[in-house]
Every structure is written in C-alpha cells, then in structure tokens.
Scaffold this motif. Sequence first.
Motif, mmCIF file in Angstrom:
data_model
loop_
_atom_site.group_PDB
_atom_site.id
_atom_site.type_symbol
_atom_site.label_atom_id
_atom_site.label_comp_id
_atom_site.label_asym_id
_atom_site.label_seq_id
_atom_site.Cartn_x
_atom_site.Cartn_y
_atom_site.Cartn_z
ATOM 1 N N ASN A 348 0.830 -1.205 0.000
ATOM 2 C CA ASN A 348 0.000 0.000 0.000
ATOM 3 C C ASN A 348 0.872 1.265 0.000
ATOM 4 O OD1 ASN A 348 -2.413 1.419 0.043
ATOM 5 N ND2 ASN A 348 -2.449 1.526 2.265
ATOM 6 N N LYS A 349 0.233 2.387 -0.292
ATOM 7 C CA LYS A 349 0.870 3.723 -0.290
ATOM 8 C C LYS A 349 1.963 3.829 -1.347
ATOM 9 C CE LYS A 349 -0.126 4.247 4.653
ATOM 10 N NZ LYS A 349 0.362 4.702 5.990
ATOM 11 N N THR A 350 1.723 3.200 -2.504
ATOM 12 C CA THR A 350 2.710 3.288 -3.586
ATOM 13 C C THR A 350 2.837 4.706 -4.113
ATOM 14 O OG1 THR A 350 0.956 2.635 -5.141
ATOM 15 C CG2 THR A 350 2.401 0.894 -4.337
ATOM 16 N N ASP A 351 1.826 5.533 -3.854
ATOM 17 C CA ASP A 351 1.890 6.932 -4.289
ATOM 18 C C ASP A 351 2.928 7.722 -3.496
ATOM 19 O OD1 ASP A 351 -0.120 6.307 -2.251
ATOM 20 O OD2 ASP A 351 -0.418 8.477 -2.114
ATOM 21 N N LEU A 352 3.381 7.159 -2.362
ATOM 22 C CA LEU A 352 4.369 7.845 -1.521
ATOM 23 C C LEU A 352 5.790 7.343 -1.748
ATOM 24 C CD1 LEU A 352 2.421 7.947 1.884
ATOM 25 C CD2 LEU A 352 2.552 9.722 0.109
ATOM 26 N N GLY A 353 5.937 6.395 -2.642
ATOM 27 C CA GLY A 353 7.273 5.878 -2.911
ATOM 28 C C GLY A 353 7.315 4.365 -2.828
ATOM 29 N N ASP A 354 8.477 3.792 -3.225
ATOM 30 C CA ASP A 354 8.633 2.342 -3.243
ATOM 31 C C ASP A 354 9.998 1.992 -2.646
ATOM 32 O OD1 ASP A 354 8.365 -0.305 -3.655
ATOM 33 O OD2 ASP A 354 8.381 -0.241 -5.842
ATOM 34 N N LYS A 355 10.048 1.934 -1.336
ATOM 35 C CA LYS A 355 11.305 1.694 -0.631
ATOM 36 C C LYS A 355 11.440 0.255 -0.145
ATOM 37 C CE LYS A 355 11.603 6.447 1.062
ATOM 38 N NZ LYS A 355 11.674 7.308 2.269
ATOM 39 N N ILE A 356 10.383 -0.539 -0.315
ATOM 40 C CA ILE A 356 10.381 -1.875 0.279
ATOM 41 C C ILE A 356 11.128 -2.870 -0.608
ATOM 42 C CG2 ILE A 356 8.255 -2.835 -0.712
ATOM 43 C CD1 ILE A 356 7.510 -3.542 2.237
ATOM 44 N N ASP A 357 11.907 -3.728 -0.026
ATOM 45 C CA ASP A 357 12.656 -4.760 -0.739
ATOM 46 C C ASP A 357 12.172 -6.116 -0.249
ATOM 47 O OD1 ASP A 357 14.371 -6.332 -2.121
ATOM 48 O OD2 ASP A 357 16.194 -5.666 -1.084
ATOM 49 N N LEU A 358 11.529 -6.877 -1.145
ATOM 50 C CA LEU A 358 10.927 -8.154 -0.749
ATOM 51 C C LEU A 358 11.893 -9.333 -0.888
ATOM 52 C CD1 LEU A 358 7.419 -7.739 -2.409
ATOM 53 C CD2 LEU A 358 8.009 -7.394 -0.020
ATOM 54 N N ASP A 359 13.012 -9.140 -1.548
ATOM 55 C CA ASP A 359 13.916 -10.261 -1.830
ATOM 56 C C ASP A 359 14.451 -10.921 -0.569
ATOM 57 O OD1 ASP A 359 13.572 -9.884 -4.500
ATOM 58 O OD2 ASP A 359 15.347 -8.600 -4.743
ATOM 59 N N ASP A 360 14.618 -10.115 0.497
ATOM 60 C CA ASP A 360 15.197 -10.672 1.714
ATOM 61 C C ASP A 360 14.153 -11.186 2.688
ATOM 62 O OD1 ASP A 360 14.091 -8.280 2.409
ATOM 63 O OD2 ASP A 360 15.714 -7.697 3.788
ATOM 64 N N ALA A 361 12.898 -11.224 2.245
ATOM 65 C CA ALA A 361 11.824 -11.617 3.162
ATOM 66 C C ALA A 361 11.241 -12.990 2.867
ATOM 67 C CB ALA A 361 10.716 -10.580 3.119
ATOM 68 N N CYS A 362 11.844 -13.705 1.865
ATOM 69 C CA CYS A 362 11.335 -15.042 1.508
ATOM 70 C C CYS A 362 9.838 -14.996 1.215
ATOM 71 C CB CYS A 362 11.622 -16.044 2.629
ATOM 72 S SG CYS A 362 13.367 -16.212 3.002
ATOM 73 N N MET A 363 9.406 -14.054 0.387
ATOM 74 C CA MET A 363 7.988 -13.869 0.092
ATOM 75 C C MET A 363 7.485 -14.929 -0.895
ATOM 76 S SD MET A 363 6.767 -11.426 1.831
ATOM 77 C CE MET A 363 7.176 -9.926 2.695
ATOM 78 N N VAL A 364 6.169 -14.941 -1.080
ATOM 79 C CA VAL A 364 5.551 -15.868 -2.018
ATOM 80 C C VAL A 364 5.799 -15.415 -3.443
ATOM 81 C CG1 VAL A 364 3.755 -16.625 -0.436
ATOM 82 C CG2 VAL A 364 3.393 -14.591 -1.826
ATOM 83 N N ASN A 365 5.328 -16.215 -4.384
ATOM 84 C CA ASN A 365 5.457 -15.903 -5.794
ATOM 85 C C ASN A 365 4.931 -14.497 -6.090
ATOM 86 O OD1 ASN A 365 4.532 -15.825 -8.705
ATOM 87 N ND2 ASN A 365 5.577 -17.797 -8.641
ATOM 88 N N SER A 366 5.610 -13.778 -6.976
ATOM 89 C CA SER A 366 5.250 -12.381 -7.245
ATOM 90 C C SER A 366 3.832 -12.214 -7.793
ATOM 91 C CB SER A 366 6.247 -11.774 -8.237
ATOM 92 O OG SER A 366 6.227 -12.488 -9.460
ATOM 93 N N LYS A 367 3.243 -13.319 -8.260
ATOM 94 C CA LYS A 367 1.868 -13.254 -8.753
ATOM 95 C C LYS A 367 0.909 -12.799 -7.666
ATOM 96 C CE LYS A 367 -1.783 -16.203 -10.692
ATOM 97 N NZ LYS A 367 -2.152 -17.569 -11.069
ATOM 98 N N PHE A 368 1.254 -13.061 -6.414
ATOM 99 C CA PHE A 368 0.370 -12.729 -5.301
ATOM 100 C C PHE A 368 0.820 -11.486 -4.545
ATOM 101 C CE2 PHE A 368 0.216 -17.440 -5.768
ATOM 102 C CZ PHE A 368 -1.038 -17.490 -6.357
ATOM 103 N N ILE A 369 1.633 -10.645 -5.190
ATOM 104 C CA ILE A 369 2.034 -9.368 -4.612
ATOM 105 C C ILE A 369 1.410 -8.257 -5.448
ATOM 106 C CG2 ILE A 369 3.977 -7.869 -4.027
ATOM 107 C CD1 ILE A 369 5.705 -10.354 -3.745
ATOM 108 N N ILE A 370 0.605 -7.435 -4.814
ATOM 109 C CA ILE A 370 -0.156 -6.413 -5.530
ATOM 110 C C ILE A 370 0.206 -5.039 -5.001
ATOM 111 C CG2 ILE A 370 -2.478 -5.584 -6.100
ATOM 112 C CD1 ILE A 370 -3.475 -8.451 -5.490
ATOM 113 N N LYS A 371 0.541 -4.140 -5.906
ATOM 114 C CA LYS A 371 0.834 -2.763 -5.527
ATOM 115 C C LYS A 371 -0.460 -1.952 -5.542
ATOM 116 C CE LYS A 371 5.640 -2.689 -7.070
ATOM 117 N NZ LYS A 371 6.657 -1.968 -7.868
#
Length: 470
Positions: A348-371
């Motif tokens: 959320n809050k993509t209008d304020l910038g994109d500082k988050i890095d998901l690579d180090d968080a062992c996240m799920v497949n990018s298909k289930f990541i929504i901006k």
Amino acid sequence: MYFVKIRGSEKMENFDTIAAIATALGESGISIVRVSGENSLKIVNTMFKGKNNRELLDMKAYTMRYGFIVERETGELLDEVLVSFMKAPRSYTAENTVEINCHGGILAAKKVLEEVIKSGARMAEPGEFTKRAFLNGRIDLSQAEAVIDIINSKTEISMKAAVEQSKGRVSQEINSLREELLETIASIEATVDYPEADLEEITSSEVSKKLNRILEKINFMLSTAEEGKIIREGLNIVIVGKPNVGKSSLLNALIMENRAIVTDVPGTTRDVIEEYMNIDGIPVKIIDTAGIRKTDDLVEKIGVERSKERIDNSDLIIFMLDSSKKLDEEDREIINYINKKKYIILLNKTDLGDKIDLDDACMVNSKFIIKTSIKHGLGLDKVKTCIKDLFFKGEIKSKDIFITNMRHKEGLILAKKSCIEALKALKNTSAIDLASIDMRNAWAELGKITGDTLEENIIDKIFSQFCLGK
C-alpha cells in the motif's frame, strides 16, 4: 411423540400435530402460522369463524377461506384471516397442512399461534416441518439440507447451488452410484452363494471395471467440493499488518462505506471488525484486525491476540505493507506467523514511494504481490481478481458445482476409500467375496448423504440447526 419405522416406507409416520409461525417476526403485510398433522384442519376449525358461520371441515384442498380467528374461552375476535388447506400427501410435510394468513406484526401472529396451541397442537421444534417431509419420504436428507442453505444464502450463486440441490441433483447422482454398487454386490453374492445354479458368473476383472467407473464418478463429484464449500459457507478473509499500514482503509474501500475508523494514530483499531461483501457471487466475510505489534496497552494487547485467533481460522490473509517504508522487525514477525497460511501481499501507499525490498523476506510468488494505493483507489480490482484466481481458477460457475456440504464431501471420501480397498482385495487376492464387504461399506457411506443409512441422533442434530417454522 413420533414413531419412525423406515424412511420412505409406504406407511405414513404417526406424528402429532405441530404449529409455528412460518414468517419472520416483525412489521409486515401478513404473517403465516403453519399447522401440520392429521388433525390440523380439525384444530383450526375449532377457532375459526367464517361467513354465515361456515366451518372448515368441508373445505376443498388447495383452496382458501376467509374468516376470523376467535378466542374460544371468551368468544373475542383475535384477527381477520385467510386459511389455506393442503391435503396429504401433496403438501410440504406430506401431511395435512393448514396455513393461517393473519395480519403482520409480532402480536397478531403470536395470539393466533397461542390459540392453535390451546386447541390441541404443540409448538414445532426447529426444522420439524422439513424433518417430517424427510421422514415421510417426500424428500431425502440432502434435499432437506438444501432448504436451510436456500434460507441462509448470501449471494445469488450460493442460492442457485442450493436450489439445484433441493431439486435432487445430488440425490440423483448418489442414488445412481448406490444402485450400481448394489447390483454388483448382488451379482457377487449370487455367484458365491449359489455356485450350482445356472447363473452367469461375475469375474474379478468385471467387478474392477465397474468399481473404476464408480470411482471416476465420485472423483468428478469431489473435484469441485472445495469451491462448493466456499459458495455455501463463504470465505473468511483477514486483513493483517502492523499499525497504520491502511488495513481499515482497505476494509472501507472493499465494502464501499466508512465502517472502520481511519486515523494516522497507530493502534486506532483495537478490536476485530467484521463485514460481508460479494465478489462475483462469492460470499466473503472480510475482517479488519488490530495492528499486530508489541504493546503495553492492555486493550490493544487483547486486540492483537484476537487478531491472531482470526488469522488461525482464516481461509485467506491479506497481508498489508507500507511500501513507502523499508521492512522492519515487526513486518518480519508477521511474515513468520502467517507463513504457512494462504496469503496475498498488498504493498500500500505506492503513491508515496517504493522503498520496500521483498527479496530478503522469503515472500511468495510475485503473482500474489499487488501494488496498491487505497487512498487513490488503485489496485482494488486486482485484489478481487486474485481471490477468484486462488479459489475458483478465475471463473465462478454454480452449474459446475455438485457438492457444497462438508458432510456430503466426507461421505464421498469414505465411499471412495472403501472402493479403493475393494480394488486392492481384487488385485492382491482375487477374493471377490471380500471385495463385496468393502463395496457394502461404500454403499452405506453414500446412503448417509441421502439419509437412508444415517443414525437418528445425527439426523436430529442436522434438523436442530433449522429455524422455527421450517
């Protein structure tokens, strides 16, 4: 008291006469008091006053008669009514049934019902009218369960699925499977018990072919059972995240009203908030939770614990992150807690910038990541599409759904297991008589779905979940 012999037998069951208000209590145009049993017309006749003192005893079935309900003790008129009469077995319960249409409202219907009880009927138990329809053989148990599903339907698709079941869609398939099993069992037993008779012998190979055909049909019915459960019961979707990431804003946006309080103060939501919504026919309970974090505030701490309880019982988690900030320890703690659950990620809050890095968080497949930017209404359609992809392969079709009830699914799974055991017996020992025992078990498990082989105490439990008057 009632005495049950065998459901569906030609002899009608011996029931006393019952009554209940069949419509919802409250302000309305009319209310209906339903009376069912052999003496229903006689009982209502004792309290009915028609035009020119005409009685109800000569009333033709499937007609209505105008008059008044009278308090027998005082002779006082209670209400102006229309009385309809349905003669057994062509009624909802397959018994003589009388319906008194009185004025709407709580008092009028209650006064009429009280007079019916005084005149010899007794108050119906929850679901007893439908239970009598089942015990009298007019419907089977799966059709009876569909009645309560129709009443409880939250969307058009869930109602359509329930209506199809009430028409006997499930029953027909189950009865067909049971008939195939019974014919095969009969052939096996004739071959084994009467070897001297001039009967065509059935072989293990033939039985195996028939069992495989039965298994194909069972697997087809089970293939959409998970989707069917969701259509019937709905999805529990929990919104989680640390405080102030936009959880309450998402809830308000999804249900399109300001249900949750939104502020910039962390910890504003201190308890779970539940609301219902409809996603293309899927009934969804969306739950906004208190932000998960360590806190010394006692009330907020209780809210956090309740949030975790909802996570444990959820079908899907929407995990929200503030994309304008880097991942911190609180985010990682939530990730570890939900890691084994089914979840999607909202940045959320993509209008304020994109500082988050998901690579180090062992996240799920990018298909289930929504901006998303909830504030500007961006990305909400993607959330709904993702939910459909996860649970319905992107498309929802009620006509393709056979099984919606978990009890029915369990019966099919147990029947499938017994059929597989029968195939093993045929393959490993060629003991065709041993295979027939497993096939009998499969036949009995399928019979529990329609109620033909189900214990009476379980039947009572099922009908106890119904509402009064149905």
